[in-house]
Design a protein around this motif. Sequence first.
Motif, mmCIF file in Angstrom:
data_model
loop_
_atom_site.group_PDB
_atom_site.id
_atom_site.type_symbol
_atom_site.label_atom_id
_atom_site.label_comp_id
_atom_site.label_asym_id
_atom_site.label_seq_id
_atom_site.Cartn_x
_atom_site.Cartn_y
_atom_site.Cartn_z
ATOM 1 N N GLY A 778 -7.768 -35.865 57.743
ATOM 2 C CA GLY A 778 -8.987 -35.070 57.828
ATOM 3 C C GLY A 778 -9.014 -33.956 56.789
ATOM 4 O O GLY A 778 -10.054 -33.681 56.170
ATOM 5 N N ALA A 779 -7.861 -33.300 56.599
ATOM 6 C CA ALA A 779 -7.790 -32.217 55.614
ATOM 7 C C ALA A 779 -8.002 -32.744 54.193
ATOM 8 O O ALA A 779 -8.673 -32.109 53.369
ATOM 9 N N LEU A 780 -7.447 -33.912 53.893
ATOM 10 C CA LEU A 780 -7.624 -34.510 52.568
ATOM 11 C C LEU A 780 -9.094 -34.829 52.304
ATOM 12 O O LEU A 780 -9.628 -34.561 51.227
ATOM 13 N N LYS A 781 -9.765 -35.423 53.286
ATOM 14 C CA LYS A 781 -11.186 -35.740 53.125
ATOM 15 C C LYS A 781 -11.996 -34.470 52.919
ATOM 16 O O LYS A 781 -12.883 -34.415 52.066
ATOM 17 N N ALA A 782 -11.710 -33.442 53.736
ATOM 18 C CA ALA A 782 -12.474 -32.197 53.650
ATOM 19 C C ALA A 782 -12.314 -31.519 52.295
ATOM 20 O O ALA A 782 -13.228 -30.827 51.829
ATOM 21 N N ARG A 783 -11.166 -31.730 51.661
ATOM 22 C CA ARG A 783 -10.908 -31.062 50.382
ATOM 23 C C ARG A 783 -11.184 -31.953 49.176
ATOM 24 O O ARG A 783 -10.865 -31.601 48.048
ATOM 25 N N GLY A 784 -11.772 -33.129 49.402
ATOM 26 C CA GLY A 784 -12.189 -33.973 48.297
ATOM 27 C C GLY A 784 -11.118 -34.886 47.750
ATOM 28 O O GLY A 784 -11.307 -35.496 46.689
ATOM 29 N N PHE A 785 -9.994 -35.034 48.432
ATOM 30 C CA PHE A 785 -8.931 -35.952 47.995
ATOM 31 C C PHE A 785 -9.201 -37.340 48.590
ATOM 32 O O PHE A 785 -8.505 -37.793 49.508
ATOM 33 N N HIS A 786 -10.197 -38.010 48.072
ATOM 34 C CA HIS A 786 -10.643 -39.262 48.686
ATOM 35 C C HIS A 786 -9.644 -40.400 48.482
ATOM 36 O O HIS A 786 -9.425 -41.208 49.398
ATOM 37 N N THR A 787 -9.046 -40.503 47.312
ATOM 38 C CA THR A 787 -8.064 -41.566 47.080
ATOM 39 C C THR A 787 -6.850 -41.365 47.968
ATOM 40 O O THR A 787 -6.322 -42.324 48.570
ATOM 41 N N GLU A 788 -6.402 -40.125 48.094
ATOM 42 C CA GLU A 788 -5.224 -39.821 48.904
ATOM 43 C C GLU A 788 -5.496 -40.101 50.391
ATOM 44 O O GLU A 788 -4.639 -40.669 51.095
#
Length: 817
Positions: A778-788
């Motif tokens: 969820g944190a990755l998506k919220a911060r724009g790290f879509h590939t990760e």
Amino acid sequence: MKEKRRGKNRTGDFRLAERVSLVLLGQDAWEPPRLGNVAAFRLARGSSGRPELLPVGNSAFSSSYGGRADLEFLAIQTPWILLMKEGEELDARGVAILRDLVSSEPSCAWDVAIESMVEKEILSSFEWVTTPDLCSLLGAKGRRYYSLEPRLLPSNALWALTGGENDPFDLASVVLPSLDRRPSPLVIRRRLPDNHGSERSSTPSDLRLFLDGHARHFDDTRFCPHFQWPWTSYLTMRKEHIEAVEKGMAEGWGNPEMATQALSYMVRFGLYEEAHSFSSKIPEPWMKSAPGLAQMAALVALASGRLEEAEKLLPSRQEAASLSGSIRLNMAKLLLVLGRDQEAVLCLRDLARDAMEKGQQAHELEAMAGRIEANGGKRASLGACVIARDEEAHIGNCISSLGRVMDEILVVDTGSLDRTREVAASLGARVEEFSWAGDFSQARNFALDVATCDYVLMLDADEYLSPEHLLNLHVLKALLPVQSPMAFRLPIAHIQTRHNWLVFVRAINPKLEKEAVRIIPRISGVRYRGKIQEEVETSLAQCGVAVANVAASDVTIFHDPFSRSERIRRKLPLYDAIPEPSLTVALAAVAEYASSGEIEGLLKWLWILHDRFGQMSSVWPYCVSLARFLEARDPDRACLLYSELTGLQPVASEALLGLAGLLVKLGRLEELRGLEWERVELTELPVEQKTAFLTYWGVTTALEGDLSRAADLVGAALAEDPGSLLAQGARFLLLVMARELESALWALEDMAGLLCLGVPEGQGDLHRLIQLLEQVTGALKARGFHTESSMLFAAAQWLERILSQEIPSQKDNALRG
């Protein structure tokens, strides 16, 4: 004439001891400077309170007075005396200047520049100007300052030396009103050991001071000119302090370096009238001792139209022979601009000969001399032409930057609704109106038709010439071929950083954007072509006109990158109206649409580049950009485009990484197995790309069933960048595939640490694993790290299969721990 010059007036035909005596000021005995057999005396206050002369060493003083003499006695037999204090000395150049000054009979008192040193205790009080760490490592150069004092006097002025109770004596009373005081180039220097200034730590640091601004840390209202000016204090001075520098200089404090710093700033920004006022107050000895400062003052005089003053500041050819090559080159340029062509040629040939003797290249110097001779003393005229529409805010700066160089300034107005025409006319430009027909070439060619000069400099209204290159622009004009016309390609740039710190003025480095032919001859057949992105090179070639390149260090055209939004908006429809655009036009359209933020138009022109010029390697990077834009709009098409580019160098690695990242985001990891990772040379990649490349390669290898080798590849990626979230996500995926769930939890905790997330406690490792996986994803998506986040989603799917017993257990434990 030759015999007369070899007569008695020649400086070297007398002994220095016959012309000058040394008078030391001070009670204490100290070693005088060595000046051959020059007689030395110490001027001290006797028991009666009257000044007395005492002989020093083996002087020419007669001992008939018992080793002591009142000033009334004629103890000194030379026509001149030189006053010196403890710690002072003359270097070899100073001795030569002294010989020249005392070769004539005394008719004046010569002022001498006295070098002094600011002590570290005094330096520490300058914290409101600078910071202590600037002073901590300073030697003599950083602490020196200069004052002017009457030190070289007729010997009969000795009786006027009086003083108070303490030494040194008051030198202000030395010169009688009837005796002239004149500045001399003589400098008396300090003989002090190097001292390292203040050793205290600095709060704030100089870097912090520069980034935060001076006023945040120091009180500028304390700034005043009434103190001894050390070179140190100018390191962090700003424009508003120049006035105080000028006042302090008028009071006799300062040094040539300080004056050069302030003058350089004003020249850099074209403040020529202020610079002329400043330079008029610079002491003449500084001009003599600092040829670079004198040249800058000559440039200021030239820029402000004071040609006679500029000529007086130039050294003679004989004086210039001992100066540095850069100063002599600037001297040749000034001579050329002042119309002294033959002297300029001689100076350039001297420079070329010296360069060849040192094994250096001299062809540019010879070429410049040859071009001067080819013109035979004639000059081609140069005018500026500006195409403008609604440019009231910028046209003034453009015209003002042309200074006194142009023979004509022509503004072609294409339908302004503001005060563009009035502003241009008020600044001396000739304004011509032209009915705009959506064709830039027509406007340019109209300007060529109505101009009157031999050459034309084409400018846009938001462009201006670099003020610091004014001398080089004068030189470029003077070198324009009269008989065989040429064209010139000039660099175009914009300034990235603006500030008013004197010492950092050279940090205002221009960002070079492009080069373009801007100076062209007005001859039959030379015409612009193209409605937009007009060019003149084709017609120049057809007319046999050669094009020369002007270096950015010689002349640069600047423009304001933030002033072009309205101009670009007006141009965009012109691009779209072109049925068969050239590569130049297509590239310009991409740049203009990108600058305007018009994404749909940008995509259209990127496709034009791909479809019409896709076979050209220079276009391939634009195709990669097109694929990136398509990722969200048409991912299948983006994958196809990336695939086309993976076999094309030099964009193969970039396309491969783009394709791999897109496949991960789409959840199509199995398609990674078809990519050829071995074809890319890893050593040529930057760290970020290399880390991503190793990561995707490792995931591909794991999907092929070789978890051991996959672990090595992902480990290599983490060795390149341990903080890579992409590599850490791949690490988690591989550990899940290997059923090493405890180690997978550790990998997730590492990712949570990189994201500054809290780690859930207790409730069992599996529960914590699932909870933390949801939290990190969820944190990755919220911060724009879509590939990760997609990498973790793929790992979550594997984890679900494992927990559902849908796939067999993996026995490879290579990733344990």
